[in-house]
Design an enzyme around this catalytic site. Structure first.
Site, PDB file in Angstrom:
ATOM      1  N   LYS A  83       0.851  -1.196   0.000  1.00 56.80           N
ATOM      2  CA  LYS A  83       0.000   0.000   0.000  1.00 56.80           C
ATOM      3  C   LYS A  83       0.887   1.245   0.000  1.00 56.80           C
ATOM      4  O   LYS A  83       1.888   1.300   0.732  1.00 56.80           O
ATOM      5  CB  LYS A  83      -0.914  -0.020   1.235  1.00 56.80           C
ATOM      6  CG  LYS A  83      -1.961   1.093   1.268  1.00 56.80           C
ATOM      7  CD  LYS A  83      -2.895   0.925   2.477  1.00 56.80           C
ATOM      8  CE  LYS A  83      -3.995   1.975   2.524  1.00 56.80           C
ATOM      9  NZ  LYS A  83      -4.903   1.797   3.682  1.00 56.80           N
ATOM     10  N   SER A 158      -9.887   1.763   2.548  1.00 65.67           N
ATOM     11  CA  SER A 158      -8.997   2.541   1.715  1.00 65.67           C
ATOM     12  C   SER A 158      -7.922   1.730   1.010  1.00 65.67           C
ATOM     13  O   SER A 158      -7.337   2.194   0.037  1.00 65.67           O
ATOM     14  CB  SER A 158      -8.307   3.622   2.550  1.00 65.67           C
ATOM     15  OG  SER A 158      -7.438   3.035   3.518  1.00 65.67           O
ATOM     16  N   SER A 182     -10.084  -0.547   6.789  1.00 69.21           N
ATOM     17  CA  SER A 182      -9.485  -0.426   5.454  1.00 69.21           C
ATOM     18  C   SER A 182      -8.779  -1.657   4.931  1.00 69.21           C
ATOM     19  O   SER A 182      -8.376  -1.684   3.774  1.00 69.21           O
ATOM     20  CB  SER A 182      -8.513   0.744   5.410  1.00 69.21           C
ATOM     21  OG  SER A 182      -9.236   1.931   5.228  1.00 69.21           O
TER      22      SER A 182
HETATM   23  N1  GLN Z   1     -13.258   4.121   5.834  1.00 73.79           N
HETATM   24  C1  GLN Z   1     -12.715   4.582   7.081  1.00 73.79           C
HETATM   25  C2  GLN Z   1     -12.306   6.016   6.950  1.00 73.79           C
HETATM   26  O1  GLN Z   1     -12.582   6.577   5.961  1.00 73.79           O
HETATM   27  C3  GLN Z   1     -11.558   3.719   7.500  1.00 73.79           C
HETATM   28  C4  GLN Z   1     -10.315   4.012   6.765  1.00 73.79           C
HETATM   29  C5  GLN Z   1      -9.161   3.196   7.192  1.00 73.79           C
HETATM   30  O2  GLN Z   1      -9.307   2.162   7.848  1.00 73.79           O
HETATM   31  N2  GLN Z   1      -7.985   3.679   6.865  1.00 73.79           N
HETATM   32  O3  GLN Z   1     -11.734   6.613   7.806  1.00 73.79           O
END
Ligand code: GLN
Length: 484
Positions: A83, A158, A182
């Site tokens: 990532k 994400s 995410s």
């Molecule tokens: N979707 C969540 C957010 O927007 C979690 C994101 C994540 O785990 N990095 O914050």
């Protein structure tokens, strides 16, 4: 159209065995994967950067070491995708943000070093929602990633690029980060295994911080066994991360074949249909099927209420933005990446941040700054921290009677690109089942368990108490055997 082909050239365990025994060269393995990337990456856009030359030289080095009689690493010749919020020395690391334009980290994240030390070959940096804020990878400054199972759908986020890379067969394994879901939500949407280890179990040295009290790195793979292997390679203490647990990596591979006879499995009532709204019928049906499969294998299955989990989402959207507003203050146009002109330093800072951050990141910074501001801190941030404590207490009482808990990983299968971009709140709801374990710090993982009415993958979430990874993987392995 689908271009999904998980483990297109074998899973990580199989590849490492072939390379270690000399039956395949790492070079050939890497070439296969690079060819597949060249063929389908244009459709999927899993990567911000494909590291073809670096991967070929790393593969040659692995082959030479094996030819010289050195002991092959546990991941010899295994292509891995990283990532793009994890630092790789001398290789652009963008967080899918314009603000890091041109920046090349002077050091490598511990997790990447640990993979490479075991012979893994990084093949690229994967796309994400900018600074990991989002649930669809549409918040990337470089364009969305597509779900390999249906190119009109999102891969989740994400870590959408990392999940899609594994689902498309670009690499048998990848790394993601999970602050609120995410890893687990995109794993569910892309039909792969995704693990969020216990907070602190895996070093975050070199992970660009979003919410420091929530962030955790974990693997995506096509099998539970591969996820266990990756976890064992990356977990364990790190002197470079003061928040890393001193605990060595737990032996999560040890009980994969142990079955679940007598284990107590609790379905979280709030996530089983009636309390938290918006979880779709096909997802709930797969949750029930998973519970039935575990019961058939000898587990004692019941429902258990974890009442405060219903407040997870609002608490998270105070805590995570508050931490983000502080963590992202370092991107000021002075030390990293993009700089826009201004007549004085403050104007330059503002112009750089205005030009460099996308709308969701700006929204979070404003929300977090507000939540921490004088006069509001106790009412917003303080209250959220109280809820957080309550959620941890509620989980702890559930674990007095249950070894693991079960819930959906995502409330729905993959949704259409563009479907939820206009309404941030609708987007936030994607993490309703995953956020509570980030607030409590407990481990949780998503295991593929069949498909929905639309034929797209559905994951079931297995949750465990603090450092309960061994039993979590044990149950996940049973779900994998039960198939779908
Ligand atoms: N979707 C969540 C957010 O927007 C979690 C994101 C994540 O785990 N990095 O914050």
């Amino acid at each position: 159209m689908s271009v999904a082909k998980p483990a297109a050239f074998g899973d990580a365990t199989a590849i490492a065995a072939l390379v270690a025994s000399g039956d395949r060269t790492a070079a050939a393995v890497v070439d296969d994967h690079l060819a597949r990337i060249a063929e389908h990456e244009g459709d999927v856009h899993a990567f911000n950067l494909v590291m073809a030359d670096d991967a070929r030289s790393a593969a040659a080095a692995v082959d030479e070491a094996i030819a010289a009689g050195e002991t092959p690493g546990r991941l010899a010749g295994v292509p891995v995708a990283i990532k793009d919020n994890m630092c790789t020395r001398g290789v652009p690391t963008t967080c899918s943000s314009k603000i890091l334009e041109g920046w090349e980290p002077p050091y490598t994240a511990t997790v990447v070093d640990r993979l490479v030390a075991e012979g893994a070959i990084p093949v690229g940096k994967t796309n994400l929602d900018e600074f990991a804020m989002g649930s669809s990878t549409e918040n990337s400054a470089f364009g969305a990633t597509k779900n390999p199972y249906d190119l009109d759908k999102v891969p989740g986020g994400s870590s959408g690029g990392s999940a899609a890379a594994v689902a498309a067969g670009f690499a048998p394994a990848s790394l993601g980060s999970d602050t609120g879901g995410s890893i687990r939500q995109p794993a569910s949407l892309c039909g792969v295994v995704g693990v969020k280890p216990t907070y602190g179990a895996v070093s975050r040295y070199g992970l660009i911080a979003f919410g420091s009290s929530l962030d955790q790195i974990g693997p995506f793979t096509t099998t539970v066994g591969d996820a266990a292997l990756l976890y064992e390679v990356i977990a364990g203490d790190d002197p470079l991360d003061s928040t890393a647990s001193p605990q060595p990596a737990l032996p999560v591979s040890s009980k994969l074949d142990a079955g679940v006879d007598g284990l107590r499995v609790g379905i979280i009532t709030e996530m089983a249909g009636d309390v938290i709204e918006g979880i779709s019928g096909d997802v709930l049906a797969r949750l029930r099927a998973a519970a039935d499969a575990l019961a058939a294998a000898g587990a004692v299955v019941d429902e258990v209420s974890v009442p405060s989990t219903v407040y997870g989402l609002p608490a998270y959207y105070m805590v995570a933005p508050a931490e983000a507003s502080s963590n992202l203050a370092r991107f000021d146009g002075v030390r990293y990446g993009l700089r826009a002109d201004g007549t004085n330093t403050a104007a330059m800072n503002m112009a750089s941040r205005t030009a460099g951050f996308g709308p969701e990141v700006k929204r979070r910074i404003m929300l977090g700054t507000y939540a921490l501001s004088a006069g509001y801190r106790d009412a917003f941030y303080g209250k959220a921290q109280q809820i957080r404590t309550k959620i941890t207490e509620d989980f702890d009482s559930a674990y007095e009677n249950f070894d693991v808990l079960l819930s959906p990983a995502s409330p729905s299968t993959a949704f259409a690109l563009g479907d939820k971009t206009a309404d941030p709140l609708t987007m936030y709801l994607n993490d309703v089942c995953t956020i509570p374990s980030n607030l409590s710090g407990h481990p949780a993982m998503s295991v593929p368990f069949g498909v929905g009415d639309d034929g797209l993958p559905i994951g079931v979430q297995v949750l465990a108490p603090m450092l309960g990874e061994v039993v979590m993987f044990q149950v996940a392995a049973e779900l994998e055997r039960a198939g779908a």
